[in-house]
Scaffold this motif. Structure first.
Motif, PDB file in Angstrom:
ATOM      1  N   PRO A  21      -1.851  84.550 -45.035  1.00 45.56           N
ATOM      2  CA  PRO A  21      -1.576  84.135 -43.661  1.00 45.56           C
ATOM      3  C   PRO A  21      -0.495  85.022 -43.039  1.00 45.56           C
ATOM      4  CG  PRO A  21      -1.310  82.299 -45.210  1.00 45.56           C
ATOM      5  CD  PRO A  21      -1.444  83.554 -46.010  1.00 45.56           C
ATOM      6  N   GLY A  22      -0.735  85.470 -41.823  1.00 47.23           N
ATOM      7  CA  GLY A  22       0.225  86.319 -41.130  1.00 47.23           C
ATOM      8  C   GLY A  22       0.441  85.849 -39.701  1.00 47.23           C
ATOM      9  N   TYR A  23       1.684  85.863 -39.272  1.00 45.91           N
ATOM     10  CA  TYR A  23       2.065  85.440 -37.920  1.00 45.91           C
ATOM     11  C   TYR A  23       2.208  86.673 -37.035  1.00 45.91           C
ATOM     12  CZ  TYR A  23       4.672  83.157 -34.179  1.00 45.91           C
ATOM     13  OH  TYR A  23       5.076  82.671 -32.962  1.00 45.91           O
ATOM     14  N   VAL A  24       1.524  86.699 -35.904  1.00 47.02           N
ATOM     15  CA  VAL A  24       1.533  87.858 -35.004  1.00 47.02           C
ATOM     16  C   VAL A  24       2.792  87.844 -34.143  1.00 47.02           C
ATOM     17  CG1 VAL A  24       0.305  89.075 -33.170  1.00 47.02           C
ATOM     18  CG2 VAL A  24      -0.993  87.897 -34.967  1.00 47.02           C
ATOM     19  N   PHE A  25       3.638  88.859 -34.338  1.00 45.67           N
ATOM     20  CA  PHE A  25       4.850  89.016 -33.535  1.00 45.67           C
ATOM     21  C   PHE A  25       4.636  89.975 -32.372  1.00 45.67           C
ATOM     22  CE2 PHE A  25       6.901  87.560 -37.488  1.00 45.67           C
ATOM     23  CZ  PHE A  25       7.683  86.543 -36.956  1.00 45.67           C
ATOM     24  N   GLN A  26       3.698  90.924 -32.524  1.00 46.09           N
ATOM     25  CA  GLN A  26       3.490  91.921 -31.471  1.00 46.09           C
ATOM     26  C   GLN A  26       2.069  92.467 -31.560  1.00 46.09           C
ATOM     27  OE1 GLN A  26       6.612  94.874 -31.237  1.00 46.09           O
ATOM     28  NE2 GLN A  26       5.152  96.450 -30.604  1.00 46.09           N
ATOM     29  N   VAL A  27       1.449  92.673 -30.404  1.00 43.79           N
ATOM     30  CA  VAL A  27       0.152  93.346 -30.313  1.00 43.79           C
ATOM     31  C   VAL A  27       0.430  94.725 -29.723  1.00 43.79           C
ATOM     32  CG1 VAL A  27      -2.149  93.312 -29.304  1.00 43.79           C
ATOM     33  CG2 VAL A  27      -1.055  91.154 -29.965  1.00 43.79           C
ATOM     34  N   ASN A  28       0.108  95.765 -30.470  1.00 41.85           N
ATOM     35  CA  ASN A  28       0.385  97.139 -30.040  1.00 41.85           C
ATOM     36  C   ASN A  28      -0.746  97.687 -29.180  1.00 41.85           C
ATOM     37  OD1 ASN A  28       2.813  97.169 -31.575  1.00 41.85           O
ATOM     38  ND2 ASN A  28       1.618  97.587 -33.415  1.00 41.85           N
ATOM     39  N   GLY A  29      -0.441  98.678 -28.379  1.00 43.29           N
ATOM     40  CA  GLY A  29      -1.420  99.285 -27.480  1.00 43.29           C
ATOM     41  C   GLY A  29      -2.630  99.878 -28.176  1.00 43.29           C
ATOM     42  N   ASP A  30      -2.460 100.299 -29.436  1.00 48.50           N
ATOM     43  CA  ASP A  30      -3.581 100.889 -30.181  1.00 48.50           C
ATOM     44  C   ASP A  30      -4.431  99.836 -30.888  1.00 48.50           C
ATOM     45  OD1 ASP A  30      -1.942 100.090 -32.279  1.00 48.50           O
ATOM     46  OD2 ASP A  30      -1.741 102.090 -33.148  1.00 48.50           O
ATOM     47  N   GLY A  31      -4.112  98.542 -30.684  1.00 49.33           N
ATOM     48  CA  GLY A  31      -4.878  97.467 -31.312  1.00 49.33           C
ATOM     49  C   GLY A  31      -4.303  96.993 -32.636  1.00 49.33           C
ATOM     50  N   SER A  32      -3.326  97.705 -33.157  1.00 45.60           N
ATOM     51  CA  SER A  32      -2.686  97.243 -34.390  1.00 45.60           C
ATOM     52  C   SER A  32      -1.745  96.085 -34.057  1.00 45.60           C
ATOM     53  CB  SER A  32      -1.919  98.385 -35.070  1.00 45.60           C
ATOM     54  OG  SER A  32      -0.841  98.814 -34.257  1.00 45.60           O
ATOM     55  N   LEU A  33      -1.321  95.366 -35.082  1.00 46.38           N
ATOM     56  CA  LEU A  33      -0.455  94.205 -34.904  1.00 46.38           C
ATOM     57  C   LEU A  33       0.785  94.329 -35.767  1.00 46.38           C
ATOM     58  CD1 LEU A  33      -3.179  91.431 -35.412  1.00 46.38           C
ATOM     59  CD2 LEU A  33      -2.483  92.470 -33.235  1.00 46.38           C
ATOM     60  N   GLU A  34       1.896  93.776 -35.289  1.00 48.59           N
ATOM     61  CA  GLU A  34       3.098  93.617 -36.103  1.00 48.59           C
ATOM     62  C   GLU A  34       3.084  92.167 -36.564  1.00 48.59           C
ATOM     63  OE1 GLU A  34       4.810  96.314 -36.866  1.00 48.59           O
ATOM     64  OE2 GLU A  34       3.533  97.416 -35.482  1.00 48.59           O
ATOM     65  N   VAL A  35       2.961  91.965 -37.864  1.00 43.66           N
ATOM     66  CA  VAL A  35       2.706  90.640 -38.425  1.00 43.66           C
ATOM     67  C   VAL A  35       3.738  90.311 -39.494  1.00 43.66           C
ATOM     68  CG1 VAL A  35       1.004  89.291 -39.714  1.00 43.66           C
ATOM     69  CG2 VAL A  35       0.248  90.879 -37.963  1.00 43.66           C
ATOM     70  N   GLY A  36       4.201  89.065 -39.479  1.00 45.26           N
ATOM     71  CA  GLY A  36       5.100  88.575 -40.518  1.00 45.26           C
ATOM     72  C   GLY A  36       4.307  87.771 -41.527  1.00 45.26           C
ATOM     73  N   TYR A  37       4.643  87.940 -42.805  1.00 48.74           N
ATOM     74  CA  TYR A  37       3.991  87.174 -43.870  1.00 48.74           C
ATOM     75  C   TYR A  37       5.003  86.902 -44.971  1.00 48.74           C
ATOM     76  CZ  TYR A  37       3.682  91.577 -46.451  1.00 48.74           C
ATOM     77  OH  TYR A  37       3.995  92.738 -47.102  1.00 48.74           O
ATOM     78  N   TYR A  38       4.682  85.923 -45.788  1.00 45.52           N
ATOM     79  CA  TYR A  38       5.586  85.501 -46.862  1.00 45.52           C
ATOM     80  C   TYR A  38       5.116  86.137 -48.158  1.00 45.52           C
ATOM     81  CZ  TYR A  38       9.064  82.093 -48.532  1.00 45.52           C
ATOM     82  OH  TYR A  38      10.174  81.477 -49.035  1.00 45.52           O
ATOM     83  N   GLN A  39       5.871  87.101 -48.659  1.00 44.37           N
ATOM     84  CA  GLN A  39       5.496  87.866 -49.841  1.00 44.37           C
ATOM     85  C   GLN A  39       5.995  87.177 -51.109  1.00 44.37           C
ATOM     86  OE1 GLN A  39       7.657  91.566 -50.815  1.00 44.37           O
ATOM     87  NE2 GLN A  39       5.669  92.558 -50.530  1.00 44.37           N
ATOM     88  N   ASN A  40       5.078  86.831 -51.985  1.00 41.19           N
ATOM     89  CA  ASN A  40       5.409  86.214 -53.283  1.00 41.19           C
ATOM     90  C   ASN A  40       6.281  84.969 -53.159  1.00 41.19           C
ATOM     91  OD1 ASN A  40       4.013  88.338 -54.531  1.00 41.19           O
ATOM     92  ND2 ASN A  40       5.848  89.591 -54.549  1.00 41.19           N
ATOM     93  N   ARG A  41       6.149  84.256 -52.057  1.00 41.22           N
ATOM     94  CA  ARG A  41       6.928  83.038 -51.811  1.00 41.22           C
ATOM     95  C   ARG A  41       8.437  83.256 -51.953  1.00 41.22           C
ATOM     96  NH1 ARG A  41       3.846  78.979 -50.560  1.00 41.22           N
ATOM     97  NH2 ARG A  41       1.852  78.621 -51.535  1.00 41.22           N
TER      98      ARG A  41
END
Length: 83
Positions: A21-41
């Motif tokens: 699961p990833g939370y979208v913090f930013q949508v970039n102009g090229d269609g990529s996303l800046e996403v936060g996720y919880y790594q290894n809890r």
């Protein structure tokens, strides 16, 4: 299968790969996303993801990203509700 990425908005939860699961913090102009996720809890990480082969995947392989702090970290640690 469509090669075009789905429409995504800031504040939305997405799935990275097949199960992260990833939370979208930013949508970039090229269609990529800046996403936060919880790594290894243990660590809240922010990283760039791209739409590739009908799924969101990390743009870069290997360690790449930054630690989240404060309110952004708390959002990711709480996780998606009903996701």
């Amino acid at each position: 299968m469509s090669s075009q990425s789905p429409v995504v908005m800031v504040g939305q939860w997405i799935t990275i790969g097949s199960s992260i699961p990833g939370y979208v913090f930013q949508v970039n102009g090229d269609g990529s996303l800046e996403v936060g996720y919880y790594q290894n809890r243990s660590k809240a990480i922010k990283e760039t993801v791209v739409w590739r082969e009908a799924r969101w995947t990390f743009k870069f392989q290997g360690p790449n990203g930054s630690y989240l702090r404060g309110a952004e970290e708390e959002i990711v640690k709480r996780g998606p509700h009903g996701f």
